[in-house]
Design a protein around this motif. Sequence first.
Motif, PDB file in Angstrom:
ATOM      1  N   GLY A 138      13.489  15.594  28.513  1.00 19.59           N
ATOM      2  CA  GLY A 138      13.432  14.219  28.957  1.00 19.59           C
ATOM      3  C   GLY A 138      13.857  13.174  27.952  1.00 19.59           C
ATOM      4  N   VAL A 139      14.376  13.591  26.796  1.00 15.99           N
ATOM      5  CA  VAL A 139      14.842  12.622  25.802  1.00 15.99           C
ATOM      6  C   VAL A 139      16.254  13.001  25.349  1.00 15.99           C
ATOM      7  N   ASN A 140      16.962  12.012  24.801  1.00 15.54           N
ATOM      8  CA  ASN A 140      18.315  12.268  24.308  1.00 15.54           C
ATOM      9  C   ASN A 140      18.291  13.209  23.119  1.00 15.54           C
ATOM     10  N   ARG A 141      19.294  14.071  23.059  1.00 13.04           N
ATOM     11  CA  ARG A 141      19.487  14.913  21.881  1.00 13.04           C
ATOM     12  C   ARG A 141      20.905  14.763  21.358  1.00 13.04           C
ATOM     13  N   ASP A 142      21.028  14.277  20.132  1.00 10.92           N
ATOM     14  CA  ASP A 142      22.276  14.373  19.378  1.00 10.92           C
ATOM     15  C   ASP A 142      22.243  15.729  18.686  1.00 10.92           C
ATOM     16  N   THR A 143      23.344  16.449  18.706  1.00 13.70           N
ATOM     17  CA  THR A 143      23.361  17.819  18.197  1.00 13.70           C
ATOM     18  C   THR A 143      24.217  17.942  16.950  1.00 13.70           C
ATOM     19  N   ALA A 144      23.613  18.478  15.889  1.00 12.87           N
ATOM     20  CA  ALA A 144      24.338  18.783  14.655  1.00 12.87           C
ATOM     21  C   ALA A 144      24.941  20.178  14.773  1.00 12.87           C
ATOM     22  N   TRP A 145      26.229  20.306  14.428  1.00 13.80           N
ATOM     23  CA  TRP A 145      26.957  21.564  14.543  1.00 13.80           C
ATOM     24  C   TRP A 145      27.252  22.119  13.152  1.00 13.80           C
ATOM     25  N   PHE A 146      27.046  23.422  13.020  1.00 14.52           N
ATOM     26  CA  PHE A 146      27.348  24.148  11.785  1.00 14.52           C
ATOM     27  C   PHE A 146      28.045  25.454  12.160  1.00 14.52           C
ATOM     28  N   ALA A 147      28.800  26.029  11.230  1.00 15.81           N
ATOM     29  CA  ALA A 147      29.449  27.313  11.505  1.00 15.81           C
ATOM     30  C   ALA A 147      29.732  28.069  10.215  1.00 15.81           C
ATOM     31  N   ILE A 148      29.774  29.377  10.351  1.00 15.92           N
ATOM     32  CA  ILE A 148      30.312  30.281   9.329  1.00 15.92           C
ATOM     33  C   ILE A 148      31.508  30.981   9.958  1.00 15.92           C
ATOM     34  N   LEU A 149      32.623  31.037   9.240  1.00 16.65           N
ATOM     35  CA  LEU A 149      33.804  31.751   9.710  1.00 16.65           C
ATOM     36  C   LEU A 149      33.856  33.134   9.088  1.00 16.65           C
ATOM     37  N   ASP A 150      34.615  34.021   9.734  1.00 17.97           N
ATOM     38  CA  ASP A 150      34.690  35.391   9.235  1.00 17.97           C
ATOM     39  C   ASP A 150      35.211  35.455   7.805  1.00 17.97           C
ATOM     40  N   GLY A 151      36.098  34.536   7.425  1.00 17.55           N
ATOM     41  CA  GLY A 151      36.596  34.519   6.053  1.00 17.55           C
ATOM     42  C   GLY A 151      35.563  34.084   5.040  1.00 17.55           C
ATOM     43  N   ASP A 152      34.529  33.334   5.498  1.00 14.05           N
ATOM     44  CA  ASP A 152      33.444  32.907   4.616  1.00 14.05           C
ATOM     45  C   ASP A 152      32.430  34.016   4.374  1.00 14.05           C
ATOM     46  N   TRP A 153      32.328  34.934   5.328  1.00 17.56           N
ATOM     47  CA  TRP A 153      31.182  35.822   5.361  1.00 17.56           C
ATOM     48  C   TRP A 153      31.090  36.799   4.184  1.00 17.56           C
ATOM     49  N   PRO A 154      32.162  37.394   3.696  1.00 20.09           N
ATOM     50  CA  PRO A 154      31.984  38.338   2.579  1.00 20.09           C
ATOM     51  C   PRO A 154      31.249  37.721   1.388  1.00 20.09           C
ATOM     52  N   ARG A 155      31.612  36.499   1.028  1.00 17.81           N
ATOM     53  CA  ARG A 155      30.923  35.852  -0.095  1.00 17.81           C
ATOM     54  C   ARG A 155      29.480  35.524   0.260  1.00 17.81           C
ATOM     55  N   LEU A 156      29.263  34.982   1.448  1.00 20.33           N
ATOM     56  CA  LEU A 156      27.916  34.618   1.851  1.00 20.33           C
ATOM     57  C   LEU A 156      27.044  35.856   2.058  1.00 20.33           C
ATOM     58  N   ARG A 157      27.627  36.913   2.585  1.00 21.13           N
ATOM     59  CA  ARG A 157      26.872  38.154   2.782  1.00 21.13           C
ATOM     60  C   ARG A 157      26.369  38.685   1.440  1.00 21.13           C
ATOM     61  N   ALA A 158      27.232  38.657   0.435  1.00 19.63           N
ATOM     62  CA  ALA A 158      26.822  39.109  -0.895  1.00 19.63           C
ATOM     63  C   ALA A 158      25.690  38.243  -1.434  1.00 19.63           C
ATOM     64  N   ALA A 159      25.757  36.939  -1.191  1.00 23.14           N
ATOM     65  CA  ALA A 159      24.687  36.038  -1.634  1.00 23.14           C
ATOM     66  C   ALA A 159      23.383  36.351  -0.909  1.00 23.14           C
TER      67      ALA A 159
END
Length: 218
Positions: free
Chosen positions: A172-193
């Motif tokens: 019943g109330v407005n929602r502004d939505t924040a969007w985030f993403a990880i791409l497949d090229g980002d994942w090897p480094r982030l996965r290791a972290a």
Amino acid sequence: MTDLADWRPLIWTPPASMAGRYARLDRLSVDAHAQALHAANPPEASHWAYMPYGPFPDPQVYRLWAEGAAASDDPVFYAIKGPSGWAGVASMMRIDRANGVIEIGNIALSPGLQRTPAATEAIHLMIDCAFAAGFRRVEWKCNAENAPSRRAAGRYGFTFEGVFRQHMVAKGVNRDTAWFAILDGDWPRLRAAHLAWLAPSNFDAQGGQRQSLATLTG
């Protein structure tokens, strides 16, 4: 422009379960999980403020919600088991096999599960599953006013992509939505972290982290 001449739509079935060192995720089952999940999560509305579902004043109301969630093909709901048992849910949703895009959402963790290695590992397992299956993009979206969720997205290494204003009406109330993403090229480094953070050597005898995930993914 990236050449995707070899791209083919994915043929993918969500797994029945995922497991790591600290956490286990099973496809949500009313009989196996509903009672424990209701008991683990507070009935107060504040706990469910940013969720599209809840609060649940009694076990029967939760069970009715879980019946619908367990039957859904998208979102696909998982129950999350941590050190104290079944204590949270999350889903893989907006599953776009043609374009290789998937979202992780509907995350509701009990107070006992929040800020634990099991909670972090549960989200890691879902992201890792998606990229292992061939998805090109994993999304995280939240109410733009939900500061804890926005911090969590950054901690995992999701890149902030902007705010969709007046994106939807939620409870019943407005929602502004924040969007985030990880791409497949980002994942090897982030996965290791992620794996470095989850390693037993990253925790002292009292369970405190030696390095933060935000530092490792930074």
